[in-house]
Motif scaffolding. Sequence first.
Motif: not given
Length: 255
Positions: A209-235
């Motif tokens: 979410s902070s990366v999205a803000a810094a890049l002026q991207l919408n977090l929802k847009e990023i979430e759409k292009v990444l598989p949810s199993e990745l999104l739920d993994e810890r960095v």
Amino acid sequence: MKKLGQHFLIDYSILDRLVEYASISRDDVVLEVGAGTGELTWRLARKARKVIAVEIDEKLALEASKKLSIYDNVELIRGDILELRKNIKGFNKVVSNPPYQISTKLMYWLIMNLPEKIVLTLQKEFAQKITSTPGSRKYVYTSFLANLFYKSQIVEEVPRSFFKPMPKVDSSIIIMERKNNENTVGEEELNIIKSLFTQRMRKLRKALSSVAAALQLNLKEIEKVLPSELLDERVYRLEPAKLCEIAKIIMNLKD
Ligand code: SAH
């Protein structure tokens, strides 16, 4: 006064082993950071085609230059490696007992130069970060960078009494060998990964979410292009190649 981390290895068998670990031949151009009085430098000069040795302290550099005058394959440079680094090129190996206070900056720069082998004494905790793998609690951004390009192992612990003056920290010797992969990653992608690592224990979704803000991207847009199993993994649990892939996907959204 600026701290120079002057702790000299007085156990010469360690210096011999540092040279051995790097398996140096006449094909090698070796970089040494913090040459001190040149004790490691001449040992390298006997095996290598060329040694580039950098030392910030004028007195020590003078002492080293006397000791090294019989070797015509040593380029001894008096100066601060952090200022000189842009101009230092052409080495394929690194062997050194560097000042520990510049370890992180030095490591970033070394890795980005991709020498085939790096042999260093490092503060024990820092060596453990470099050798840690995804999922370890010690796995930080520097670990990611090391893992992406290198296979690293700690080969020896060095007792404090082997240094003079005796340091307040423990040391380890680390060997890093370049991986045979074709990983490439740009500066913008690395910046994304670096900022993800400031929240490395969080799930990717949250850290993004902070990366999205810094890049002026919408977090929802990023979430759409990444598989949810990745999104739920810890960095800190993500494999380095995966993180690069994620960063590339995000950068593509920018274009
Ligand atoms: N290699 C030697 C000395 C190690 S101590 C040995 O093993 O005995 C670290 C050395 O790095 C010191 O000589 C110190 O003067 C030098 N040094 C500290 N900061 C430096 C910098 N920014 N650039 C180059 N050398 C530096």
